[in-house]
Enzyme design. Sequence first.
Site, PDB file in Angstrom:
ATOM      1  N   GLU A 104       0.843  -1.204   0.000  1.00 18.69           N
ATOM      2  CA  GLU A 104       0.000   0.000   0.000  1.00 18.69           C
ATOM      3  C   GLU A 104       0.873   1.247   0.000  1.00 18.69           C
ATOM      4  O   GLU A 104       1.936   1.268   0.610  1.00 18.69           O
ATOM      5  CB  GLU A 104      -0.877  -0.040   1.264  1.00 18.69           C
ATOM      6  CG  GLU A 104      -1.837   1.110   1.421  1.00 18.69           C
ATOM      7  CD  GLU A 104      -2.768   0.939   2.631  1.00 18.69           C
ATOM      8  OE1 GLU A 104      -3.098  -0.202   3.028  1.00 18.69           O
ATOM      9  OE2 GLU A 104      -3.156   1.973   3.193  1.00 18.69           O
ATOM     10  N   ASP A 106       0.263   5.388   0.596  1.00 16.71           N
ATOM     11  CA  ASP A 106      -0.812   6.245   1.119  1.00 16.71           C
ATOM     12  C   ASP A 106      -0.552   7.736   1.106  1.00 16.71           C
ATOM     13  O   ASP A 106       0.502   8.194   1.551  1.00 16.71           O
ATOM     14  CB  ASP A 106      -1.029   5.944   2.614  1.00 16.71           C
ATOM     15  CG  ASP A 106      -1.612   4.590   2.880  1.00 16.71           C
ATOM     16  OD1 ASP A 106      -2.319   4.081   2.024  1.00 16.71           O
ATOM     17  OD2 ASP A 106      -1.355   4.059   3.978  1.00 16.71           O
ATOM     18  N   GLU A 108      -2.938  10.398   3.143  1.00 14.11           N
ATOM     19  CA  GLU A 108      -4.140  10.543   3.966  1.00 14.11           C
ATOM     20  C   GLU A 108      -4.120  11.920   4.609  1.00 14.11           C
ATOM     21  O   GLU A 108      -3.103  12.339   5.166  1.00 14.11           O
ATOM     22  CB  GLU A 108      -4.201   9.462   5.043  1.00 14.11           C
ATOM     23  CG  GLU A 108      -4.240   8.068   4.438  1.00 14.11           C
ATOM     24  CD  GLU A 108      -4.526   6.987   5.484  1.00 14.11           C
ATOM     25  OE1 GLU A 108      -5.700   6.672   5.697  1.00 14.11           O
ATOM     26  OE2 GLU A 108      -3.561   6.497   6.087  1.00 14.11           O
TER      27      GLU A 108
END
Length: 282
Positions: A104, A106, A108
């Site tokens: 993953e 990310d 955010e």
Amino acid sequence: MKSSCGARFAFLVLSLFAAQSVGVYAGSFHRDVQIHWGDGRGKIHDNGGRLLSLSLDKTSGSGFQSKQEFLYGKAEVQMKLVPGNSAGTVTTFYLKSPGVTWDEIDFEFLGNISGHPYTLHTNVYTRGSGDKEQQFHLWFDPTADFHTYCITWNPQRIIFTVDGIPIREFKNSESIGVPFPKSQPMRLYASLWEAEHWATRGGLEKTDWSKAPFTAFYRNYNVEGCVWANGKSSCPANAPWFTQKLDRRGANRVKWAQSKYMVYNYCTDKKRFPKGVPAVCT
Ligand SMILES: *[C@@H]1O[C@H](CO)[C@@H](O)[C@H](O)[C@H]1NC(C)=O
């Protein structure tokens, strides 16, 4: 035109002369994504599929995912975040593979109470393990206007950029035994969800549900990559992102962003890693 994350200017100049290429360049939310979560809280707003909103209320958040999976690529979108009191909300744009040993990458955005800065949280997971967080404040108000966020993922590195400015580079350090995401195809995801406990330093601020629904906007979705289908990936020829690296100017910009705007770096968290920070940091 195949653009790299830093190549907005060239794109602009070119598009003045070839307005039609814009249609080729930009993705369409209608064509490229599925709103897979939120029961109507995610909406595409125009026929061209250029503008999408996600919303969050007390019952549910919402999200979308790319229809295609990619093994390496460049994922870029413009976002305008939840304004006002956004404490406890998290708006995301990330790549992720399925399964329990997933990879993953990310972006955010952790909301805050009115007048206080958002935190941009970045992380990389390999085989289900993250622990590589770097967090930033931004040099602009991400709720006042759209800004461009981009993840470049190629066999040598992952580069996070904000408005074309690289803020983080995660290099492939397999040679010193650090796993790098390179074999699991990922989908692009985006979501708006509630994470009061995580996003406000252990619930210090409460989400103000009287302000719900909270809404974030996504525009000019542009994801290209080595498309994964039937167990193999096919890469576009000569895509600049596939070999992209940071030149001296890029490296200086990372330094600038990190020295001025970084608020957390796992690489300097000695409390968390009392036996020494992870090898990839040194
Ligand atoms: C909220 O703002 C304060 C500064 O006023 C900052 O210290 C904190 O990290 C911010 N919280 C989040 C979740 O961004």
